[in-house]
Design a protein around this motif. Structure first.
Motif, PDB file in Angstrom:
ATOM      1  N   GLU A  13      -2.692  12.047   6.699  1.00  0.00           N
ATOM      2  CA  GLU A  13      -3.160  11.881   5.222  1.00  0.00           C
ATOM      3  C   GLU A  13      -4.694  11.965   5.050  1.00  0.00           C
ATOM      4  N   LYS A  14      -5.147  12.896   4.395  1.00  0.00           N
ATOM      5  CA  LYS A  14      -6.211  13.030   3.886  1.00  0.00           C
ATOM      6  C   LYS A  14      -7.037  12.328   2.761  1.00  0.00           C
ATOM      7  N   ARG A  15      -6.260  11.849   1.981  1.00  0.00           N
ATOM      8  CA  ARG A  15      -6.534  11.044   1.016  1.00  0.00           C
ATOM      9  C   ARG A  15      -7.614   9.683   1.189  1.00  0.00           C
ATOM     10  N   GLU A  16      -8.480   9.656   0.416  1.00  0.00           N
ATOM     11  CA  GLU A  16      -9.458   8.324   0.717  1.00  0.00           C
ATOM     12  C   GLU A  16      -9.054   7.084   0.113  1.00  0.00           C
ATOM     13  N   VAL A  17      -8.265   7.151  -0.835  1.00  0.00           N
ATOM     14  CA  VAL A  17      -7.494   6.012  -1.530  1.00  0.00           C
ATOM     15  C   VAL A  17      -5.948   6.119  -1.468  1.00  0.00           C
ATOM     16  N   ARG A  19      -2.117   5.849  -2.360  1.00  0.00           N
ATOM     17  CA  ARG A  19      -1.493   6.242  -3.478  1.00  0.00           C
ATOM     18  C   ARG A  19       0.127   5.982  -3.381  1.00  0.00           C
ATOM     19  N   SER A  43      -2.721   7.087  -7.878  1.00  0.00           N
ATOM     20  CA  SER A  43      -3.833   6.275  -7.212  1.00  0.00           C
ATOM     21  C   SER A  43      -4.686   5.966  -8.184  1.00  0.00           C
ATOM     22  N   ARG A  45      -7.482   7.407  -8.165  1.00  0.00           N
ATOM     23  CA  ARG A  45      -8.042   8.845  -8.550  1.00  0.00           C
ATOM     24  C   ARG A  45      -7.474   9.781  -9.103  1.00  0.00           C
ATOM     25  N   GLU A 102      -6.808  15.027 -11.280  1.00  0.00           N
ATOM     26  CA  GLU A 102      -7.696  13.919 -10.608  1.00  0.00           C
ATOM     27  C   GLU A 102      -7.943  13.276 -11.864  1.00  0.00           C
ATOM     28  N   ASP A 115      -5.743   0.357  -9.784  1.00  0.00           N
ATOM     29  CA  ASP A 115      -5.827  -0.120  -8.378  1.00  0.00           C
ATOM     30  C   ASP A 115      -4.943  -1.489  -8.104  1.00  0.00           C
TER      31      ASP A 115
END
Length: 124
Positions: A13-17, A19, A43, A45, A102, A115
């Motif tokens: 998984e490359k996402r920073e937040v 989902r 998410s 984002r 986004e 969030d």
């Protein structure tokens, strides 16, 4: 994709937040060339949503196109309005495209609501 010590490949998984999956109606108040259906995941984002192309030319949106979004998360107290910029598009034979968008300049109050929703689902 990487392989673990047993030789099994898995996606990273490359996402920073985080989902989470979600099923909720997403509207496009401006009705500009596209009508949204149900969201697939969200998410703080961004969001992935099924889309139906309604302009006469049936042109797919372009990466970078922006759209007005309006939705209410399950059990959330407010209706969220946002602008989403298309960052990816998944196409499947005979099905509407899924747009990954986004959020652009999301109101901080709405960011907190999203969030909180994600954290509740993930039990963080």
């Amino acid at each position: 994709m990487v392989q673990n010590t047993r030789g099994v490949s898995k996606m990273i998984e490359k996402r920073e937040v985080p989902r989470v999956p979600v099923s909720m109606k997403v509207d496009n108040p401006a009705q500009e060339k596209i009508v949204f259906g149900y969201a697939r995941d969200i998410s703080k984002r961004g969001i992935a949503v099924n889309a139906e192309i309604v302009d006469e030319a049936k042109d797919l949106p372009m990466i970078g196109d922006t759209f007005s979004l309006k939705f209410k998360l399950p059990s959330a107290p407010v209706i969220i309005t946002a602008v989403g910029k298309v960052t990816r598009m998944d196409l499947y034979d005979g099905k509407p495209p899924v747009l990954g968008m986004e959020f652009i300049n999301l109101d901080p109050e709405f960011s907190v609501v999203i969030d909180d929703f994600v954290r509740k689902i993930l039990k963080l």
